[in-house]
Design an enzyme around this catalytic site. Sequence first.
Site, mmCIF file in Angstrom:
data_model
loop_
_atom_site.group_PDB
_atom_site.id
_atom_site.type_symbol
_atom_site.label_atom_id
_atom_site.label_comp_id
_atom_site.label_asym_id
_atom_site.label_seq_id
_atom_site.Cartn_x
_atom_site.Cartn_y
_atom_site.Cartn_z
ATOM 1 N N ASP A 1 -68.612 -30.960 -1.031
ATOM 2 C CA ASP A 1 -69.586 -29.865 -1.091
ATOM 3 C C ASP A 1 -70.264 -29.796 -2.455
ATOM 4 O OD1 ASP A 1 -68.460 -29.257 1.328
ATOM 5 O OD2 ASP A 1 -67.979 -27.183 0.821
ATOM 6 N N HIS B 1 -65.151 -31.417 -3.737
ATOM 7 C CA HIS B 1 -66.465 -31.104 -4.308
ATOM 8 C C HIS B 1 -66.909 -32.260 -5.208
ATOM 9 C CE1 HIS B 1 -64.724 -27.240 -3.153
ATOM 10 N NE2 HIS B 1 -65.966 -26.802 -3.033
HETATM 11 NI NI NI Z 1 -70.004 -24.722 -1.898
#
Ligand code: NI
Length: 281
Positions: A90, A232
Amino acid sequence: MKYQGFKKFICLLLSCCILVLAGCSGTTPSGSDGDTTTTDKSTSEKTDGTTTTTTTTTKGTTTVPSNPTQPSSAPTGESSGEKLIALTFDDGPHSSVTGRILDTLERYDAKATFFIVGNRAADYPSVIRRARDLGCEIGSHTWSHKNLTKLSVDQMNAEMNNSVNAISNITGISVNIMRPPEGAYNATVRNNMPYPMIMWSVDSMDWKHRDAQKDYNEVMNHVFDGAIILMHDLYPATAAAVERLVPDLIARGYKFVTVSELMASRGVTMADGSVYFSAKP
Ligand code: NI
Protein backbone atom coordinates in the site's frame (compact mmCIF):
# COMPACT_ATOMS: atom_id res chain seq x y z
CA MET A 1 -7.39 -30.56 49.58
CA LYS A 2 -9.96 -32.96 48.30
CA TYR A 3 -12.13 -30.06 47.21
CA GLN A 4 -9.12 -28.41 45.50
CA GLY A 5 -8.39 -31.61 43.63
CA PHE A 6 -11.95 -31.75 42.41
CA LYS A 7 -11.74 -28.08 41.43
CA LYS A 8 -8.58 -28.81 39.44
CA PHE A 9 -10.32 -31.66 37.69
CA ILE A 10 -13.28 -29.44 36.75
CA CYS A 11 -10.89 -26.75 35.48
CA LEU A 12 -9.05 -29.28 33.35
CA LEU A 13 -12.32 -30.62 31.97
CA LEU A 14 -13.49 -27.10 31.15
CA SER A 15 -10.25 -26.12 29.41
CA CYS A 16 -10.41 -29.31 27.33
CA CYS A 17 -13.92 -28.37 26.20
CA ILE A 18 -12.75 -24.85 25.34
CA LEU A 19 -9.82 -26.25 23.38
CA VAL A 20 -12.10 -28.58 21.42
CA LEU A 21 -14.51 -25.71 20.71
CA ALA A 22 -11.63 -23.45 19.63
CA GLY A 23 -10.43 -26.19 17.32
CA CYS A 24 -13.82 -26.32 15.63
CA SER A 25 -14.01 -22.60 14.93
CA GLY A 26 -10.27 -22.42 14.32
CA THR A 27 -10.60 -21.79 10.58
CA THR A 28 -10.84 -18.03 10.94
CA PRO A 29 -8.44 -16.71 13.58
CA SER A 30 -5.89 -15.57 11.06
CA GLY A 31 -8.57 -13.57 9.30
CA SER A 32 -9.29 -11.69 12.49
CA ASP A 33 -6.16 -9.59 11.97
CA GLY A 34 -7.97 -7.87 9.19
CA ASP A 35 -11.20 -7.75 11.14
CA THR A 36 -9.75 -5.73 13.96
CA THR A 37 -9.03 -2.78 11.75
CA THR A 38 -12.41 -2.69 10.13
CA THR A 39 -15.75 -1.41 11.23
CA ASP A 40 -17.93 -4.02 9.64
CA LYS A 41 -18.17 -7.76 9.96
CA SER A 42 -21.09 -8.84 7.86
CA THR A 43 -19.38 -8.86 4.48
CA SER A 44 -16.53 -11.09 5.56
CA GLU A 45 -19.10 -13.86 5.37
CA LYS A 46 -18.41 -14.39 1.70
CA THR A 47 -14.81 -15.37 2.15
CA ASP A 48 -15.48 -17.08 5.46
CA GLY A 49 -18.27 -19.03 3.84
CA THR A 50 -16.02 -20.48 1.15
CA THR A 51 -13.34 -21.10 3.71
CA THR A 52 -15.44 -23.18 6.05
CA THR A 53 -17.00 -25.30 3.37
CA THR A 54 -13.72 -26.16 1.74
CA THR A 55 -11.79 -26.78 4.93
CA THR A 56 -14.13 -29.64 5.63
CA THR A 57 -13.11 -31.25 2.38
CA THR A 58 -9.43 -30.69 3.16
CA LYS A 59 -9.90 -32.33 6.53
CA GLY A 60 -11.61 -35.23 4.77
CA THR A 61 -8.80 -35.76 2.30
CA THR A 62 -6.01 -35.41 4.82
CA THR A 63 -7.43 -38.13 7.00
CA VAL A 64 -7.74 -40.56 4.07
CA PRO A 65 -4.06 -41.41 3.30
CA SER A 66 -3.70 -43.97 6.06
CA ASN A 67 -2.76 -46.64 3.52
CA PRO A 68 0.89 -47.52 4.21
CA THR A 69 1.34 -49.35 0.88
CA GLN A 70 1.18 -46.23 -1.25
CA PRO A 71 3.81 -43.77 -0.09
CA SER A 72 4.78 -43.05 -3.69
CA SER A 73 1.34 -41.68 -4.55
CA ALA A 74 2.28 -38.38 -2.91
CA PRO A 75 2.92 -36.47 -6.18
CA THR A 76 -0.82 -36.51 -6.95
CA GLY A 77 -1.22 -33.94 -4.19
CA GLU A 78 0.96 -31.48 -6.07
CA SER A 79 -1.66 -30.42 -8.56
CA SER A 80 -4.36 -29.76 -6.00
CA GLY A 81 -2.22 -28.74 -3.04
CA GLU A 82 -0.41 -25.65 -4.35
CA LYS A 83 0.05 -23.13 -1.56
CA LEU A 84 -0.76 -19.61 -2.71
CA ILE A 85 0.02 -16.27 -1.16
CA ALA A 86 -0.77 -12.68 -2.17
CA LEU A 87 1.73 -10.05 -1.09
CA THR A 88 0.15 -6.60 -1.21
CA PHE A 89 1.83 -3.21 -0.93
CA ASP A 90 0.00 0.00 0.00
CA ASP A 91 0.71 3.72 -0.18
CA GLY A 92 3.34 3.71 -2.94
CA PRO A 93 4.92 4.03 -5.36
CA HIS A 94 8.15 5.08 -3.69
CA SER A 95 11.23 6.24 -5.61
CA SER A 96 13.61 3.52 -4.37
CA VAL A 97 11.64 1.09 -2.17
CA THR A 98 9.17 -0.01 -4.84
CA GLY A 99 11.98 -0.65 -7.32
CA ARG A 100 13.87 -2.74 -4.77
CA ILE A 101 10.76 -4.84 -4.11
CA LEU A 102 10.29 -5.31 -7.86
CA ASP A 103 13.93 -6.45 -8.14
CA THR A 104 13.19 -9.21 -5.64
CA LEU A 105 9.94 -10.23 -7.31
CA GLU A 106 11.68 -10.38 -10.69
CA ARG A 107 14.58 -12.43 -9.32
CA TYR A 108 12.24 -15.12 -8.02
CA ASP A 109 9.56 -14.88 -10.69
CA ALA A 110 7.05 -13.86 -8.04
CA LYS A 111 4.04 -11.57 -8.36
CA ALA A 112 2.46 -9.11 -5.97
CA THR A 113 -0.30 -6.51 -5.89
CA PHE A 114 0.32 -2.78 -5.47
CA PHE A 115 -2.46 -0.57 -4.12
CA ILE A 116 -1.34 2.77 -5.42
CA VAL A 117 -2.23 6.22 -4.13
CA GLY A 118 -3.46 7.99 -7.27
CA ASN A 119 -1.84 11.36 -6.70
CA ARG A 120 1.57 9.65 -6.49
CA ALA A 121 1.13 7.70 -9.71
CA ALA A 122 2.13 10.45 -12.15
CA ASP A 123 5.50 10.81 -10.41
CA TYR A 124 6.45 7.17 -10.95
CA PRO A 125 5.01 5.98 -14.27
CA SER A 126 8.03 3.82 -15.13
CA VAL A 127 7.89 2.03 -11.77
CA ILE A 128 4.20 1.26 -12.28
CA ARG A 129 4.78 0.03 -15.83
CA ARG A 130 7.60 -2.19 -14.65
CA ALA A 131 5.29 -3.74 -12.04
CA ARG A 132 2.71 -4.34 -14.75
CA ASP A 133 5.31 -5.90 -17.05
CA LEU A 134 6.35 -8.30 -14.28
CA GLY A 135 2.77 -9.52 -14.06
CA CYS A 136 1.95 -7.65 -10.88
CA GLU A 137 -1.54 -6.32 -10.28
CA ILE A 138 -2.19 -2.62 -9.79
CA GLY A 139 -5.12 -1.69 -7.57
CA SER A 140 -6.40 1.63 -6.32
CA HIS A 141 -5.74 2.97 -2.83
CA THR A 142 -7.86 6.06 -3.70
CA TRP A 143 -6.58 9.38 -5.01
CA SER A 144 -5.38 11.04 -1.80
CA HIS A 145 -5.57 8.36 0.91
CA LYS A 146 -8.58 9.75 2.72
CA ASN A 147 -10.70 7.74 5.16
CA LEU A 148 -13.70 6.92 2.98
CA THR A 149 -16.12 6.68 5.90
CA LYS A 150 -15.67 10.41 6.43
CA LEU A 151 -16.50 11.42 2.84
CA SER A 152 -19.75 11.96 1.00
CA VAL A 153 -20.59 9.48 -1.74
CA ASP A 154 -19.68 12.11 -4.36
CA GLN A 155 -16.31 12.72 -2.72
CA MET A 156 -15.68 8.98 -2.54
CA ASN A 157 -16.52 8.57 -6.21
CA ALA A 158 -14.13 11.39 -7.10
CA GLU A 159 -11.37 9.70 -5.03
CA MET A 160 -11.94 6.47 -6.92
CA ASN A 161 -12.39 7.88 -10.42
CA ASN A 162 -9.32 10.11 -10.23
CA SER A 163 -7.07 7.31 -9.01
CA VAL A 164 -8.38 4.69 -11.39
CA ASN A 165 -8.00 7.04 -14.36
CA ALA A 166 -4.46 7.97 -13.34
CA ILE A 167 -3.48 4.30 -13.10
CA SER A 168 -5.20 3.31 -16.34
CA ASN A 169 -3.55 6.17 -18.23
CA ILE A 170 -0.15 4.87 -17.18
CA THR A 171 -0.70 1.13 -17.49
CA GLY A 172 -3.27 0.97 -20.26
CA ILE A 173 -5.08 -1.59 -18.10
CA SER A 174 -8.30 -1.01 -16.22
CA VAL A 175 -8.24 -1.30 -12.44
CA ASN A 176 -10.27 -4.17 -10.97
CA ILE A 177 -9.73 -3.96 -7.23
CA MET A 178 -9.24 -1.37 -4.49
CA ARG A 179 -8.16 -1.18 -0.87
CA PRO A 180 -9.74 1.49 1.34
CA PRO A 181 -7.19 3.65 3.21
CA GLU A 182 -6.76 2.51 6.82
CA GLY A 183 -8.93 -0.46 5.94
CA ALA A 184 -11.88 1.74 6.85
CA TYR A 185 -15.32 1.15 5.38
CA ASN A 186 -18.95 1.17 6.43
CA ALA A 187 -22.30 0.33 4.86
CA THR A 188 -22.35 3.54 2.79
CA VAL A 189 -18.88 2.86 1.38
CA ARG A 190 -19.78 -0.72 0.59
CA ASN A 191 -23.09 0.12 -1.06
CA ASN A 192 -21.50 2.70 -3.33
CA MET A 193 -18.09 1.24 -4.05
CA PRO A 194 -17.87 0.13 -7.69
CA TYR A 195 -14.92 -2.21 -6.99
CA PRO A 196 -14.24 -5.24 -4.77
CA MET A 197 -12.54 -4.14 -1.56
CA ILE A 198 -9.43 -6.10 -0.66
CA MET A 199 -8.47 -6.25 2.99
CA TRP A 200 -5.80 -8.55 4.44
CA SER A 201 -5.42 -11.53 6.74
CA VAL A 202 -1.80 -11.02 7.83
CA ASP A 203 -0.52 -7.58 8.82
CA SER A 204 3.28 -7.42 8.61
CA MET A 205 3.11 -4.40 10.96
CA ASP A 206 5.86 -2.84 8.84
CA TRP A 207 4.21 0.57 9.24
CA LYS A 208 4.85 0.28 12.98
CA HIS A 209 8.11 -1.67 13.26
CA ARG A 210 10.22 -0.30 10.39
CA ASP A 211 12.42 -3.27 11.19
CA ALA A 212 13.11 -5.97 8.59
CA GLN A 213 13.58 -8.77 11.13
CA LYS A 214 10.29 -7.96 12.89
CA ASP A 215 8.41 -7.67 9.58
CA TYR A 216 9.87 -11.00 8.51
CA ASN A 217 8.89 -12.72 11.77
CA GLU A 218 5.39 -11.27 11.70
CA VAL A 219 4.74 -12.71 8.24
CA MET A 220 6.49 -16.06 8.77
CA ASN A 221 4.62 -16.63 12.04
CA HIS A 222 1.16 -15.95 10.61
CA VAL A 223 1.31 -16.98 6.95
CA PHE A 224 -1.14 -19.59 5.62
CA ASP A 225 -2.29 -20.93 2.29
CA GLY A 226 -4.53 -18.28 0.74
CA ALA A 227 -3.35 -15.40 2.93
CA ILE A 228 -3.32 -11.79 1.80
CA ILE A 229 -0.32 -10.07 3.37
CA LEU A 230 -0.33 -6.35 4.14
CA MET A 231 2.91 -4.41 3.58
CA HIS A 232 3.82 -0.87 2.51
CA ASP A 233 6.29 0.02 -0.24
CA LEU A 234 7.42 3.08 1.67
CA TYR A 235 10.04 1.77 4.06
CA PRO A 236 13.52 0.39 3.26
CA ALA A 237 12.98 -2.16 6.05
CA THR A 238 10.00 -3.53 4.13
CA ALA A 239 12.09 -4.02 0.99
CA ALA A 240 14.75 -5.77 3.09
CA ALA A 241 12.13 -8.05 4.65
CA VAL A 242 10.75 -8.93 1.21
CA GLU A 243 14.26 -9.95 0.07
CA ARG A 244 14.20 -12.68 2.72
CA LEU A 245 10.49 -13.49 2.74
CA VAL A 246 10.14 -14.34 -0.94
CA PRO A 247 12.87 -17.01 -1.18
CA ASP A 248 12.06 -18.44 2.26
CA LEU A 249 8.35 -18.77 1.52
CA ILE A 250 9.09 -20.29 -1.89
CA ALA A 251 11.27 -22.82 -0.04
CA ARG A 252 8.23 -23.60 2.10
CA GLY A 253 6.20 -24.35 -1.00
CA TYR A 254 4.38 -21.05 -1.49
CA LYS A 255 3.68 -19.49 -4.85
CA PHE A 256 3.33 -15.70 -5.06
CA VAL A 257 0.28 -14.63 -7.03
CA THR A 258 -1.76 -11.44 -7.46
CA VAL A 259 -4.97 -10.93 -5.51
CA SER A 260 -7.11 -11.52 -8.61
CA GLU A 261 -5.18 -14.72 -9.41
CA LEU A 262 -5.55 -15.93 -5.83
CA MET A 263 -9.32 -15.39 -5.86
CA ALA A 264 -9.75 -16.93 -9.31
CA SER A 265 -7.77 -20.04 -8.46
CA ARG A 266 -9.87 -20.54 -5.32
CA GLY A 267 -13.11 -20.13 -7.26
CA VAL A 268 -14.02 -16.82 -5.62
CA THR A 269 -15.84 -14.40 -7.92
CA MET A 270 -15.27 -10.93 -6.52
CA ALA A 271 -18.21 -8.54 -6.41
CA ASP A 272 -18.24 -4.74 -6.28
CA GLY A 273 -18.59 -3.43 -2.75
CA SER A 274 -17.80 -6.81 -1.19
CA VAL A 275 -14.89 -7.25 1.16
CA TYR A 276 -12.22 -9.97 0.96
CA PHE A 277 -9.64 -10.99 3.54
CA SER A 278 -8.20 -14.26 2.23
CA ALA A 279 -8.96 -17.22 -0.03
CA LYS A 280 -8.23 -20.47 1.75
CA PRO A 281 -8.29 -23.70 -0.26
NI1 NI B 1 -2.67 3.20 3.14
